[in-house]
Scaffold this active site. Structure first.
Site, PDB file in Angstrom:
ATOM      1  N   SER A  42       0.785  -1.153   0.054  1.00 57.60           N
ATOM      2  CA  SER A  42       0.107   0.120   0.062  1.00 57.60           C
ATOM      3  C   SER A  42       0.822   1.172   0.144  1.00 57.60           C
ATOM      4  O   SER A  42       2.323   1.350   0.503  1.00 57.60           O
ATOM      5  CB  SER A  42      -1.017   0.000   1.325  1.00 57.60           C
ATOM      6  OG  SER A  42      -0.350   0.717   2.231  1.00 57.60           O
ATOM      7  N   VAL A  43       0.376   2.494  -0.177  1.00 57.12           N
ATOM      8  CA  VAL A  43       0.769   3.707  -0.440  1.00 57.12           C
ATOM      9  C   VAL A  43       1.258   4.209   1.134  1.00 57.12           C
ATOM     10  O   VAL A  43       2.103   5.036   1.135  1.00 57.12           O
ATOM     11  CB  VAL A  43      -0.178   4.806  -0.785  1.00 57.12           C
ATOM     12  CG1 VAL A  43      -1.361   4.862   0.028  1.00 57.12           C
ATOM     13  CG2 VAL A  43       0.464   6.008  -1.182  1.00 57.12           C
ATOM     14  N   LYS A  44       0.679   3.409   2.036  1.00 54.31           N
ATOM     15  CA  LYS A  44       1.042   4.035   3.673  1.00 54.31           C
ATOM     16  C   LYS A  44       2.473   3.710   3.954  1.00 54.31           C
ATOM     17  O   LYS A  44       2.872   3.970   4.805  1.00 54.31           O
ATOM     18  CB  LYS A  44       0.188   3.261   4.465  1.00 54.31           C
ATOM     19  CG  LYS A  44      -1.388   3.496   4.024  1.00 54.31           C
ATOM     20  CD  LYS A  44      -1.695   4.946   4.339  1.00 54.31           C
ATOM     21  CE  LYS A  44      -3.343   5.319   4.338  1.00 54.31           C
ATOM     22  NZ  LYS A  44      -3.491   6.723   4.893  1.00 54.31           N
ATOM     23  N   ASP A  45       3.070   2.671   3.234  1.00 55.48           N
ATOM     24  CA  ASP A  45       4.624   2.333   3.474  1.00 55.48           C
ATOM     25  C   ASP A  45       5.302   3.578   3.679  1.00 55.48           C
ATOM     26  O   ASP A  45       6.078   3.558   4.366  1.00 55.48           O
ATOM     27  CB  ASP A  45       5.168   1.421   2.601  1.00 55.48           C
ATOM     28  CG  ASP A  45       4.502  -0.075   2.494  1.00 55.48           C
ATOM     29  OD1 ASP A  45       3.512  -0.219   3.531  1.00 55.48           O
ATOM     30  OD2 ASP A  45       4.962  -1.024   1.801  1.00 55.48           O
TER      31      ASP A  45
END
Length: 453
Positions: A42-45
């Site tokens: 995910s982009v949250k990394d």
């Protein structure tokens, strides 16, 4: 040799992929920034690493400490990767609307998961905002991330995601479209892109039950807009500090059903297996199509992986239960096909009213056909029984034949929905379907409503 020193070094530089069939009606080049290629899918990394590194630098997070965060699952995964590499403990507070897959994945990477109810006010002590803060106060040597108001969130996307998109499009990007939750992605990317070219339009995708769109357009935080919704990862019932409304040109709202349907369409039409917010983004993109011209370059960001939704949007039963599955319901048999094998619950003329009430409670039903040795001779429903009870407190001991109404109409399997619907009146709340071989099934108003697409 070409290798990374640890998994964190593989974060970023995700591909930009041209979308084709699913955006055929959009007269512009549409490119997807596919963030599932990050190691945590995910982009949250990106912001997880940045928030932790910034907290380490200024002493908020100390060696051997415990990281605590309220998350919809993806930020928790990113934090878990960093916690493993850097030696921290992690507690993730998650709402009960999130998929089981997200919870299981967090536990698989060593996080302690605390589940809170979704349908409560943000200030309620049971909310995942409140529980996160309380755990941070009670846990020694801990740090509460607070991705909503932690400005390292948007800074990560200003430093990484925005420059990547600018470079990959050779500066030709004209529109950036993305779902808005914490606001870090849209604000960080939006700030970078507008510094490069102020004419680039930044569009946010919101969901019904969230406050963003109306607040952006009117400046009013309308609590009447806040209600529980199914779409994961976007929308809020608060105004996070990371949402910089001055950078956003507009919002469009997408329904839960459309988000779920288009999540599946992306997989089937583009072979890109992504999550629920991506479906919302594509539907939102189509809603905005009049804003795009042939020479435009539109970038839409896909947040996370479809693997986190296999029990939800990618599950036919889950979709069907919510009326999200696009099935062609035209006949009586279409309405009952998923439960056609269920036995029809009946009550006999000489049974007591108390027996009918007991059956309604046991099977959670509101209408029951009445039979005798000759077949269907009447019906009872909860409204009639309630009225009878008000008139006579001893009605429970009377036989059904004394309180029953007219028998339900009977139709064939091939009867159209339009014809079936006409049989529902103020006096009649159900219809029986003749299955043949002496068997019948019941259709209620609820079944008809559930078949409406």
């Amino acid at each position: 040799m070409d290798f990374s020193n640890n998994i964190l070094e593989t974060i970023g530089n995700t591909p930009l992929v041209k979308l084709n069939k699913i955006v055929a009606e959009i007269d512009a080049l549409v490119l997807a920034k596919v963030e599932t290629f990050n190691p945590g899918n995910s982009v949250k990394d990106r912001m997880a690493v940045k928030m932790i590194e910034d907290a380490e630098a200024d002493g908020r997070l100390k060696p051997g400490g415990t990281i605590i965060e309220g998350t919809s699952g993806n930020t928790g995964m990113g934090l878990a990767l960093v916690a493993i590499i850097k030696g921290y403990k992690l507690i993730c507070v998650i709402s009960d609307k999130q998929s089981k897959e997200k919870m299981d994945i967090l536990r698989a990477v060593g996080a302690k998961v605390v589940v809170c109810p979704t349908d409560v006010e943000p200030t309620d002590p049971r909310s995942y905002y409140s529980v996160s803060k309380r755990l941070a106060e009670e846990t020694p040597n801990s740090w509460y991330v607070n991705q909503y108001d932690n400005m390292s969130n948007s800074l990560a996307h200003y430093e990484q995601t925005g420059p990547e998109i600018w470079k990959q499009t050779d500066g030709k990007i004209t529109h950036f479209v993305v779902g808005v939750g914490t606001g870090g992605t849209i604000s960080g990317v939006g700030k970078y892109l507008k510094e490069k070219n102020p004419n680039i339009k930044i569009w946010g995708i919101d969901t019904y039950g969230s406050v963003f769109k109306k607040y952006h357009e009117t400046g009013i935080f309308d609590e009447n807009e806040i209600y529980s919704y199914i779409t994961e990862g976007i929308g809020e019932d608060i105004l996070p500090k990371n949402v910089d409304f001055s950078l956003i040109d507009g919002f469009t709202k997408v329904t839960d059903k459309d988000a779920a349907v288009y999540t599946r369409k992306i997989a089937m039409e583009e072979a890109i297996f992504v999550g629920n917010s991506a479906g919302a983004c594509i539907k939102g993109l189509l809603q905005l199509k009049e804003h795009f011209k042939p020479d435009d370059v539109v970038v839409v960001l896909f947040h996370d992986s479809g693997s986190r939704y296999v029990g939800k949007m990618f599950n036919d039963d889950w979709m069907r239960e919510r009326g999200f599955l696009e099935e062609n319901v035209t006949k009586a048999e279409d309405v009952i096909k998923d439960h056609i094998d269920k036995e029809l619950i009946v009550v006999r003329t000489e049974e007591l009213v108390s027996h009918a009430i007991e059956r309604m409670r046991k099977y959670k039903i509101s209408q029951i056909p009445v039979v005798d040795i000759n077949g269907f001779v009447g019906s009872v429903d909860e409204t009639d029984l309630f009225r009878s009870y008000v008139a006579d407190k001893n009605v429970a001991e009377k036989p059904i034949k004394e309180v029953m109404g007219k028998p339900f109409p009977i139709v064939k399997l091939g009867t159209t929905i339009e014809e079936v619907s006409k049989l529902f009146t103020k006096e009649n709340d159900a219809v029986l379907v003749d299955l043949g071989n002496g068997k019948h099934h019941i259709i209620t108003k609820y079944d008809i409503i559930g078949s409406i697409k």
